[in-house]
Design an enzyme around this catalytic site. Structure first.
Site, PDB file in Angstrom:
ATOM      1  N   SER A  18      13.140  17.530  20.209  1.00  0.00           N
ATOM      2  CA  SER A  18      14.061  18.359  20.842  1.00  0.00           C
ATOM      3  C   SER A  18      15.208  18.796  19.771  1.00  0.00           C
ATOM      4  O   SER A  18      15.251  17.828  18.924  1.00  0.00           O
ATOM      5  CB  SER A  18      14.798  17.699  21.989  1.00  0.00           C
ATOM      6  OG  SER A  18      15.676  16.931  21.502  1.00  0.00           O
ATOM      7  N   LYS A  19      15.596  19.921  19.939  1.00  0.00           N
ATOM      8  CA  LYS A  19      16.850  20.402  18.909  1.00  0.00           C
ATOM      9  C   LYS A  19      17.965  19.563  18.957  1.00  0.00           C
ATOM     10  O   LYS A  19      18.623  19.254  18.172  1.00  0.00           O
ATOM     11  CB  LYS A  19      17.195  21.634  19.452  1.00  0.00           C
ATOM     12  CG  LYS A  19      16.398  22.792  18.870  1.00  0.00           C
ATOM     13  CD  LYS A  19      16.709  24.147  19.223  1.00  0.00           C
ATOM     14  CE  LYS A  19      15.711  25.284  18.718  1.00  0.00           C
ATOM     15  NZ  LYS A  19      16.019  26.526  19.546  1.00  0.00           N
ATOM     16  N   SER A  20      18.300  19.108  20.392  1.00  0.00           N
ATOM     17  CA  SER A  20      19.479  18.421  20.416  1.00  0.00           C
ATOM     18  C   SER A  20      19.605  17.057  19.634  1.00  0.00           C
ATOM     19  O   SER A  20      20.419  16.504  19.355  1.00  0.00           O
ATOM     20  CB  SER A  20      19.959  18.069  22.120  1.00  0.00           C
ATOM     21  OG  SER A  20      18.718  17.737  22.758  1.00  0.00           O
TER      22      SER A  20
END
Ligand code: GLU
Length: 299
Positions: free
Chosen positions: A264-266
């Site tokens: 995930s980007k986060s």
């Protein structure tokens, strides 16, 4: 025969990771293998999350990966008029309503309904609760008055009415192969409920922008991660309502981290920039996502 058109369509709300690299490289490899065109589209319609610095970083990562694409890239935030025209068409079909519930009100409605019925509230394929649709049958004059009074709202699709118009739908799924073999997948848009078409900070939600742009750009082959497999049902529904052609779909495997979780980007996991700073070369990235050297990955 028409020239195939591929596109990599990142949302500039975080840095690219290995999962994006697989998508971009597969698109580029398939375009090269078929003599097709390769486009990059910046999906920046979510005004609350998109950042120009991420767009710059994404294009920089793509250049480093050796992914070449036609210029200029299409930036969704510059095409609000195209989405407004599509919304207008759906509105003329009587399929769009204003929804006024805040997140807190949605949650409260669902809790009350679950307590009343003793049954869990239905959830969409991503696990989010379906919109309770309490304002679907509000008289249009009243909704108009609320909107004029400045009440924040989103525009939603009346899903059941839309399905009654289109009848049963399906798509052709080719997976990440290029051997031309496809399976017909029955689309189940009802599983998503009354999806958002446009919001307060966005002229078009993802589902609407993606189908409008794929058609406007003549995309013939959508190559993207399996996380968007079930969303394809909504895309087929909107394409049918708007009279747009259906592309071929190639949903590819997802890259997972060492604990088996989707990247995930986060979490910033396996970011391309970090791998590059640590000395990785583009060929290493190809190997890490399970692709052979350029030109050898597509059968
Ligand atoms: N913008 C979407 C994302 O970054 C991808 C959309 C698509 O490929 O259809 O997840």
């Amino acid at each position: 025969m028409t020239v195939p058109v591929f596109r990599f369509a990142p949302s500039p709300n975080g840095p690219l990771h290995l999962g994006h690299a697989l998508s971009a490289l597969l698109n580029a490899d398939m375009a090269a293998a078929t003599g097709g065109r390769m486009l990059v589209r910046i999906e920046d319609v979510d005004g609350t999350r998109a950042r120009p610095e991420y767009e710059r970083a994404i294009l920089d990562d793509l250049n480093w990966l050796g992914v070449t694409y036609e210029k200029p890239v299409r930036r969704q935030s510059e095409h609000a008029g195209d989405y407004a025209a599509a919304l207008q068409r759906l509105t003329a079909l009587g399929l769009v309503y204003r929804s006024f519930l805040s997140r807190t009100e949605i949650a409260a409605t669902i809790v009350a309904e679950e307590a009343r019925s003793g049954r869990p509230w239905p959830r969409d394929p991503d696990g989010a609760p379906l919109y309770p649709s309490v304002d679907r049958d509000r008289p249009p004059e009243e909704a108009e008055a609320f909107a004029r009074a400045g009440q924040p709202h989103a525009l939603r699709l009346d899903m059941m009415k839309a399905i009654r118009l289109t009848g049963p739908l399906s798509w052709q799924e080719f997976g990440d192969r290029l051997d031309g073999r496809a399976e017909t997948v029955v689309a189940d848009p009802a599983a998503w409920g009354d999806v958002v078409l446009a919001g307060k900070f966005s002229p078009a939600a993802y589902h609407l922008a993606v189908v409008v742009d794929d058609a406007l750009q003549g995309v013939t082959d959508v190559v993207r991660g399996r996380d968007l497999y079930f969303a394809t049902a909504v895309h087929r529904l909107l394409q049918t309502l708007l009279g747009l052609p259906a592309p071929r779909y190639h949903h590819h495997r997802l890259i997972v981290d060492v604990e088996g979780r989707k990247l995930s980007k986060s979490r910033g996991s396996e970011g391309l920039a970090a791998l590059r700073a640590a000395g990785a070369a583009a060929a290493d990235i190809r190997r890490m996502v399970g692709l052979g050297p350029m030109g050898a990955s597509t059968q």
